[in-house]
Design a protein around this motif. Sequence first.
Motif, PDB file in Angstrom:
ATOM      1  N   ALA A   1       5.143  -6.085   2.223  1.00 42.96           N
ATOM      2  CA  ALA A   1       5.249  -4.946   3.140  1.00 42.96           C
ATOM      3  C   ALA A   1       4.140  -3.936   2.872  1.00 42.96           C
ATOM      4  O   ALA A   1       3.542  -3.384   3.799  1.00 42.96           O
ATOM      5  CB  ALA A   1       6.616  -4.286   2.988  1.00 42.96           C
ATOM      6  N   SER A   2       3.857  -3.697   1.601  1.00 46.07           N
ATOM      7  CA  SER A   2       2.817  -2.751   1.240  1.00 46.07           C
ATOM      8  C   SER A   2       1.444  -3.211   1.722  1.00 46.07           C
ATOM      9  O   SER A   2       0.640  -2.410   2.217  1.00 46.07           O
ATOM     10  CB  SER A   2       2.791  -2.556  -0.276  1.00 46.07           C
ATOM     11  OG  SER A   2       1.786  -1.644  -0.655  1.00 46.07           O
ATOM     12  N   ALA A   3       1.173  -4.527   1.618  1.00 50.41           N
ATOM     13  CA  ALA A   3      -0.112  -5.065   2.075  1.00 50.41           C
ATOM     14  C   ALA A   3      -0.272  -4.899   3.580  1.00 50.41           C
ATOM     15  O   ALA A   3      -1.362  -4.566   4.072  1.00 50.41           O
ATOM     16  CB  ALA A   3      -0.216  -6.540   1.688  1.00 50.41           C
ATOM     17  N   LEU A   4       0.795  -5.098   4.328  1.00 51.43           N
ATOM     18  CA  LEU A   4       0.755  -4.879   5.772  1.00 51.43           C
ATOM     19  C   LEU A   4       0.517  -3.413   6.098  1.00 51.43           C
ATOM     20  O   LEU A   4      -0.272  -3.083   6.985  1.00 51.43           O
ATOM     21  CB  LEU A   4       2.058  -5.358   6.410  1.00 51.43           C
ATOM     22  CG  LEU A   4       2.188  -6.870   6.609  1.00 51.43           C
ATOM     23  CD1 LEU A   4       3.650  -7.257   6.770  1.00 51.43           C
ATOM     24  CD2 LEU A   4       1.384  -7.321   7.828  1.00 51.43           C
ATOM     25  N   LYS A   5       1.185  -2.548   5.377  1.00 54.05           N
ATOM     26  CA  LYS A   5       1.032  -1.107   5.603  1.00 54.05           C
ATOM     27  C   LYS A   5      -0.424  -0.681   5.398  1.00 54.05           C
ATOM     28  O   LYS A   5      -0.995   0.065   6.209  1.00 54.05           O
ATOM     29  CB  LYS A   5       1.947  -0.342   4.652  1.00 54.05           C
ATOM     30  CG  LYS A   5       1.854   1.171   4.779  1.00 54.05           C
ATOM     31  CD  LYS A   5       2.772   1.849   3.764  1.00 54.05           C
ATOM     32  CE  LYS A   5       2.661   3.368   3.854  1.00 54.05           C
ATOM     33  NZ  LYS A   5       3.548   4.028   2.856  1.00 54.05           N
ATOM     34  N   VAL A   6      -1.033  -1.182   4.341  1.00 55.78           N
ATOM     35  CA  VAL A   6      -2.426  -0.838   4.053  1.00 55.78           C
ATOM     36  C   VAL A   6      -3.351  -1.375   5.141  1.00 55.78           C
ATOM     37  O   VAL A   6      -4.249  -0.676   5.618  1.00 55.78           O
ATOM     38  CB  VAL A   6      -2.839  -1.388   2.668  1.00 55.78           C
ATOM     39  CG1 VAL A   6      -4.345  -1.264   2.466  1.00 55.78           C
ATOM     40  CG2 VAL A   6      -2.097  -0.640   1.566  1.00 55.78           C
ATOM     41  N   ALA A   7      -3.129  -2.634   5.551  1.00 55.96           N
ATOM     42  CA  ALA A   7      -3.978  -3.237   6.580  1.00 55.96           C
ATOM     43  C   ALA A   7      -3.902  -2.474   7.894  1.00 55.96           C
ATOM     44  O   ALA A   7      -4.921  -2.246   8.554  1.00 55.96           O
ATOM     45  CB  ALA A   7      -3.566  -4.699   6.786  1.00 55.96           C
ATOM     46  N   VAL A   8      -2.699  -2.069   8.267  1.00 61.98           N
ATOM     47  CA  VAL A   8      -2.509  -1.314   9.514  1.00 61.98           C
ATOM     48  C   VAL A   8      -3.146   0.066   9.411  1.00 61.98           C
ATOM     49  O   VAL A   8      -3.839   0.521  10.335  1.00 61.98           O
ATOM     50  CB  VAL A   8      -1.007  -1.203   9.853  1.00 61.98           C
ATOM     51  CG1 VAL A   8      -0.771  -0.191  10.968  1.00 61.98           C
ATOM     52  CG2 VAL A   8      -0.461  -2.568  10.256  1.00 61.98           C
ATOM     53  N   ARG A   9      -2.934   0.731   8.290  1.00 58.23           N
ATOM     54  CA  ARG A   9      -3.501   2.067   8.115  1.00 58.23           C
ATOM     55  C   ARG A   9      -5.025   2.036   8.164  1.00 58.23           C
ATOM     56  O   ARG A   9      -5.660   2.864   8.846  1.00 58.23           O
ATOM     57  CB  ARG A   9      -3.038   2.672   6.789  1.00 58.23           C
ATOM     58  CG  ARG A   9      -3.547   4.098   6.569  1.00 58.23           C
ATOM     59  CD  ARG A   9      -3.070   4.668   5.251  1.00 58.23           C
ATOM     60  NE  ARG A   9      -3.654   3.958   4.127  1.00 58.23           N
ATOM     61  CZ  ARG A   9      -2.949   3.460   3.115  1.00 58.23           C
ATOM     62  NH1 ARG A   9      -1.633   3.594   3.085  1.00 58.23           N
ATOM     63  NH2 ARG A   9      -3.537   2.839   2.116  1.00 58.23           N
ATOM     64  N   GLU A  10      -5.627   1.089   7.473  1.00 54.61           N
ATOM     65  CA  GLU A  10      -7.091   1.019   7.439  1.00 54.61           C
ATOM     66  C   GLU A  10      -7.666   0.702   8.817  1.00 54.61           C
ATOM     67  O   GLU A  10      -8.680   1.277   9.233  1.00 54.61           O
ATOM     68  CB  GLU A  10      -7.533  -0.026   6.415  1.00 54.61           C
ATOM     69  CG  GLU A  10      -7.262   0.410   4.976  1.00 54.61           C
ATOM     70  CD  GLU A  10      -7.701  -0.615   3.949  1.00 54.61           C
ATOM     71  OE1 GLU A  10      -8.029  -1.761   4.346  1.00 54.61           O
ATOM     72  OE2 GLU A  10      -7.719  -0.282   2.740  1.00 54.61           O
ATOM     73  N   ALA A  11      -7.013  -0.211   9.544  1.00 56.74           N
ATOM     74  CA  ALA A  11      -7.490  -0.544  10.890  1.00 56.74           C
ATOM     75  C   ALA A  11      -7.309   0.627  11.842  1.00 56.74           C
ATOM     76  O   ALA A  11      -8.169   0.883  12.694  1.00 56.74           O
ATOM     77  CB  ALA A  11      -6.755  -1.775  11.423  1.00 56.74           C
ATOM     78  N   SER A  12      -6.213   1.357  11.710  1.00 57.15           N
ATOM     79  CA  SER A  12      -5.980   2.532  12.551  1.00 57.15           C
ATOM     80  C   SER A  12      -7.054   3.590  12.310  1.00 57.15           C
ATOM     81  O   SER A  12      -7.535   4.223  13.247  1.00 57.15           O
ATOM     82  CB  SER A  12      -4.593   3.118  12.275  1.00 57.15           C
ATOM     83  OG  SER A  12      -3.570   2.193  12.614  1.00 57.15           O
ATOM     84  N   GLN A  13      -7.428   3.760  11.059  1.00 55.27           N
ATOM     85  CA  GLN A  13      -8.478   4.725  10.728  1.00 55.27           C
ATOM     86  C   GLN A  13      -9.819   4.273  11.303  1.00 55.27           C
ATOM     87  O   GLN A  13     -10.587   5.095  11.814  1.00 55.27           O
ATOM     88  CB  GLN A  13      -8.560   4.895   9.212  1.00 55.27           C
ATOM     89  CG  GLN A  13      -7.367   5.622   8.620  1.00 55.27           C
ATOM     90  CD  GLN A  13      -7.332   5.592   7.101  1.00 55.27           C
ATOM     91  OE1 GLN A  13      -8.055   4.812   6.464  1.00 55.27           O
ATOM     92  NE2 GLN A  13      -6.503   6.433   6.509  1.00 55.27           N
ATOM     93  N   ARG A  14     -10.085   2.981  11.233  1.00 57.32           N
ATOM     94  CA  ARG A  14     -11.325   2.451  11.809  1.00 57.32           C
ATOM     95  C   ARG A  14     -11.363   2.673  13.314  1.00 57.32           C
ATOM     96  O   ARG A  14     -12.366   3.092  13.875  1.00 57.32           O
ATOM     97  CB  ARG A  14     -11.446   0.947  11.523  1.00 57.32           C
ATOM     98  CG  ARG A  14     -12.077   0.588  10.213  1.00 57.32           C
ATOM     99  CD  ARG A  14     -12.240  -0.900  10.096  1.00 57.32           C
ATOM    100  NE  ARG A  14     -13.161  -1.427  11.102  1.00 57.32           N
ATOM    101  CZ  ARG A  14     -13.279  -2.728  11.379  1.00 57.32           C
ATOM    102  NH1 ARG A  14     -12.526  -3.614  10.738  1.00 57.32           N
ATOM    103  NH2 ARG A  14     -14.142  -3.126  12.282  1.00 57.32           N
TER     104      ARG A  14
END
Length: 232
Positions: free
Chosen positions: A210-223
């Motif tokens: 779950a944490s890995a998904l959260k990070v991936a989504v957050r980083e892509a949203s910032q991009r």
Amino acid sequence: MRGNLLDEAALRRALSVYFIMGSNNCRKDPLHVLSEAIEGGITLFQFREKGSGALKGKEMAELAWNMRQLCRRHSIPFIVNDDVDLALEVDADGVHVGQEDEAAVAVRRRIGSRILGVSAYNLQEAETAIRNGADYLGVGPLFATMTKEDAKAASGLASVSELRERGIRIPVVGIGGITAMNAGDVILSGADGVSVISAISMAEIPVEAASALKVAVREASQRRTGQTGTGR
């Protein structure tokens, strides 16, 4: 009529890491898996008790109630897949229906201001869902998936970007075959979030998944925000 317990901005945030699970989708105790997923950073949970080995009747309702209570303690919206009677019984925050389930317009009448999500495979289904009261769309399956026994063929990321290009503006969550490796691509295609089953439920350590998904989504949203200058 549309309307839900969250405003649109809050709903977009809630969709970012959307976990779906039933008792037959996990190797460990489902309540333990859900607890780990919440610790790892999921933002919304859908109870989907369908398919081979799924619970029925009182056992299903008891599990749904316990999961709803766990979500409520952590301020995680709790959605029930398809079963409006169960959703009302356990005071769920909303219902999600597919194209073969009860019609969205009828579900909206029954659930009032609760959240209504509708699965859509193409523009026509998306537009119909919006007319019938959907608060958000679940678009896909984007990638091949074996979790849902009745899943359609993968539509690819273009299905999300094309909906955005054709004027679909309500919140969208990508569904089907999503992992931490491709979650960022789903966000960059125009989705507000990703929904997963096995990527968390079948993980050896659900909290880490779950944490890995959260990070991936957050980083892509910032991009994406940096690219456009605005957030969705």
